[in-house]
Design a protein around this motif. Structure first.
Motif, PDB file in Angstrom:
ATOM      1  N   PRO A 196       0.810  -1.233   0.000  1.00 40.38           N
ATOM      2  CA  PRO A 196       0.000   0.000   0.000  1.00 40.38           C
ATOM      3  C   PRO A 196       0.835   1.271   0.000  1.00 40.38           C
ATOM      4  N   LYS A 197       0.326   2.241  -0.745  1.00 39.22           N
ATOM      5  CA  LYS A 197       0.908   3.573  -0.791  1.00 39.22           C
ATOM      6  C   LYS A 197      -0.148   4.546  -0.280  1.00 39.22           C
ATOM      7  N   LEU A 198       0.196   5.315   0.721  1.00 36.81           N
ATOM      8  CA  LEU A 198      -0.763   6.214   1.354  1.00 36.81           C
ATOM      9  C   LEU A 198      -1.403   7.170   0.358  1.00 36.81           C
ATOM     10  N   ALA A 199      -0.625   7.815  -0.472  1.00 30.63           N
ATOM     11  CA  ALA A 199      -1.182   8.794  -1.420  1.00 30.63           C
ATOM     12  C   ALA A 199      -2.171   8.138  -2.375  1.00 30.63           C
ATOM     13  N   VAL A 200      -1.873   6.940  -2.825  1.00 26.26           N
ATOM     14  CA  VAL A 200      -2.757   6.224  -3.752  1.00 26.26           C
ATOM     15  C   VAL A 200      -4.047   5.835  -3.039  1.00 26.26           C
ATOM     16  N   TRP A 201      -3.923   5.267  -1.850  1.00 29.12           N
ATOM     17  CA  TRP A 201      -5.120   4.852  -1.109  1.00 29.12           C
ATOM     18  C   TRP A 201      -5.986   6.054  -0.742  1.00 29.12           C
ATOM     19  N   LEU A 202      -5.367   7.178  -0.380  1.00 33.06           N
ATOM     20  CA  LEU A 202      -6.143   8.388  -0.092  1.00 33.06           C
ATOM     21  C   LEU A 202      -6.928   8.827  -1.320  1.00 33.06           C
ATOM     22  N   ARG A 203      -6.271   8.866  -2.462  1.00 27.35           N
ATOM     23  CA  ARG A 203      -6.932   9.271  -3.703  1.00 27.35           C
ATOM     24  C   ARG A 203      -8.088   8.324  -4.045  1.00 27.35           C
ATOM     25  N   GLU A 204      -7.872   7.032  -3.930  1.00 28.91           N
ATOM     26  CA  GLU A 204      -8.914   6.052  -4.259  1.00 28.91           C
ATOM     27  C   GLU A 204     -10.074   6.114  -3.274  1.00 28.91           C
ATOM     28  N   ALA A 205      -9.778   6.293  -1.998  1.00 28.51           N
ATOM     29  CA  ALA A 205     -10.843   6.399  -0.992  1.00 28.51           C
ATOM     30  C   ALA A 205     -11.663   7.667  -1.204  1.00 28.51           C
ATOM     31  N   LYS A 206     -10.986   8.784  -1.466  1.00 26.12           N
ATOM     32  CA  LYS A 206     -11.702  10.042  -1.715  1.00 26.12           C
ATOM     33  C   LYS A 206     -12.624   9.912  -2.921  1.00 26.12           C
ATOM     34  N   ALA A 207     -12.146   9.278  -3.978  1.00 24.93           N
ATOM     35  CA  ALA A 207     -12.969   9.096  -5.180  1.00 24.93           C
ATOM     36  C   ALA A 207     -14.201   8.253  -4.858  1.00 24.93           C
ATOM     37  N   ALA A 208     -14.021   7.190  -4.109  1.00 24.81           N
ATOM     38  CA  ALA A 208     -15.154   6.332  -3.742  1.00 24.81           C
ATOM     39  C   ALA A 208     -16.149   7.089  -2.862  1.00 24.81           C
ATOM     40  N   LEU A 209     -15.643   7.853  -1.918  1.00 25.39           N
ATOM     41  CA  LEU A 209     -16.526   8.627  -1.038  1.00 25.39           C
ATOM     42  C   LEU A 209     -17.309   9.670  -1.824  1.00 25.39           C
ATOM     43  N   GLU A 210     -16.651  10.322  -2.758  1.00 26.16           N
ATOM     44  CA  GLU A 210     -17.296  11.364  -3.554  1.00 26.16           C
ATOM     45  C   GLU A 210     -18.318  10.784  -4.532  1.00 26.16           C
ATOM     46  N   GLU A 211     -17.952   9.708  -5.201  1.00 25.86           N
ATOM     47  CA  GLU A 211     -18.831   9.124  -6.217  1.00 25.86           C
ATOM     48  C   GLU A 211     -19.960   8.297  -5.611  1.00 25.86           C
ATOM     49  N   PHE A 212     -19.668   7.504  -4.599  1.00 24.18           N
ATOM     50  CA  PHE A 212     -20.647   6.588  -4.018  1.00 24.18           C
ATOM     51  C   PHE A 212     -21.507   7.258  -2.950  1.00 24.18           C
ATOM     52  N   ARG A 213     -20.941   8.195  -2.229  1.00 30.02           N
ATOM     53  CA  ARG A 213     -21.625   8.942  -1.166  1.00 30.02           C
ATOM     54  C   ARG A 213     -22.300   8.002  -0.149  1.00 30.02           C
ATOM     55  N   PRO A 214     -21.480   7.212   0.560  1.00 28.90           N
ATOM     56  CA  PRO A 214     -22.038   6.221   1.478  1.00 28.90           C
ATOM     57  C   PRO A 214     -22.682   6.840   2.711  1.00 28.90           C
ATOM     58  N   ASP A 215     -23.601   6.081   3.287  1.00 31.79           N
ATOM     59  CA  ASP A 215     -24.198   6.424   4.584  1.00 31.79           C
ATOM     60  C   ASP A 215     -23.399   5.777   5.709  1.00 31.79           C
ATOM     61  N   ILE A 216     -22.838   4.608   5.395  1.00 30.30           N
ATOM     62  CA  ILE A 216     -22.121   3.787   6.370  1.00 30.30           C
ATOM     63  C   ILE A 216     -20.773   3.416   5.776  1.00 30.30           C
ATOM     64  N   VAL A 217     -19.709   3.535   6.585  1.00 35.14           N
ATOM     65  CA  VAL A 217     -18.386   3.080   6.174  1.00 35.14           C
ATOM     66  C   VAL A 217     -17.906   2.083   7.223  1.00 35.14           C
ATOM     67  N   ILE A 218     -17.364   0.973   6.725  1.00 36.16           N
ATOM     68  CA  ILE A 218     -16.835  -0.067   7.602  1.00 36.16           C
ATOM     69  C   ILE A 218     -15.369  -0.277   7.244  1.00 36.16           C
ATOM     70  N   CYS A 219     -14.497   0.138   8.153  1.00 38.52           N
ATOM     71  CA  CYS A 219     -13.050   0.016   7.960  1.00 38.52           C
ATOM     72  C   CYS A 219     -12.532  -1.214   8.686  1.00 38.52           C
ATOM     73  N   HIS A 220     -11.597  -1.887   8.068  1.00 33.97           N
ATOM     74  CA  HIS A 220     -10.904  -2.983   8.750  1.00 33.97           C
ATOM     75  C   HIS A 220      -9.401  -2.737   8.684  1.00 33.97           C
TER      76      HIS A 220
END
Length: 180
Positions: free
Chosen positions: A45-69
């Motif tokens: 994992p690369k922090l910058a890549v994961w941040l970018r991918e997570a932000k894109a998912a949050l923006e596009e999907f707009r979840p109500d619930i997030v489950i992190c592991h």
């Protein structure tokens, strides 16, 4: 299930038989709206890549619930530092976070991390285990106090992953479905 659920995995992914993959399938069975994000190169994992991918998912999907592991919890803490880019969730689950001082070489970009003052969720639940090899219960209690959220402690649950016997996890499914 009327709520949108975003699942964020940790280092190495959460493919079958991990509970996150099971949960995604269970939610989808009843036409639930679920996004089981697969981060790029989850073994390195690369922090910058994961941040970018997570932000894109949050923006596009707009979840109500997030489950992190696991490492996704650390990623969420980094996202919280970028306040303006997060919208408030209905519920956030922080499952089996690693130590905030983790010293695994492959994950060095993610650590150390500061526990955020704001999680950008109306409700949050920290879920830990009494024998997680990546975070002691003493540290879990400290993190819980800093986050000021409830904590569910599972006896001898290991890292709450497939290797610890967490394939199907009916409790988590019931918990998420109760939010509909």
């Amino acid at each position: 299930m009327s709520k949108k659920v975003l699942l964020l995995h940790g280092w190495g992914g959460s493919d079958y038989p991990h509970w996150q993959s099971w949960l995604a399938g269970e939610l989808a069975k009843d036409y639930g709206c679920v996004n089981f994000l697969k981060f790029s190169d989850f073994d390195h994992p690369k922090l910058a890549v994961w941040l970018r991918e997570a932000k894109a998912a949050l923006e596009e999907f707009r979840p109500d619930i997030v489950i992190c592991h696991s490492l996704a919890n650390t990623l969420w803490f980094h996202l919280c530092k970028q306040k303006k880019e997060l919208r408030e969730l209905q519920k956030l689950y922080l499952v089996a976070p690693p130590s905030i001082e983790c010293d695994i070489a492959e994950l060095s970009e993610f650590f150390p991390v500061v526990v955020p003052k704001q999680l950008f969720a109306k409700e949050a639940l920290l879920i830990t285990s009494t024998n997680d090899p990546y975070m002691t219960q003493e540290e879990a209690k400290k993190v819980q106090k800093e986050l000021d959220v409830p904590m569910k402690v599972i006896q001898n649950g290991g890292h709450l992953n497939a290797d610890s016997g967490y394939g199907p996890w009916p409790w988590m499914l019931s918990e998420v479905e109760s939010l509909s």
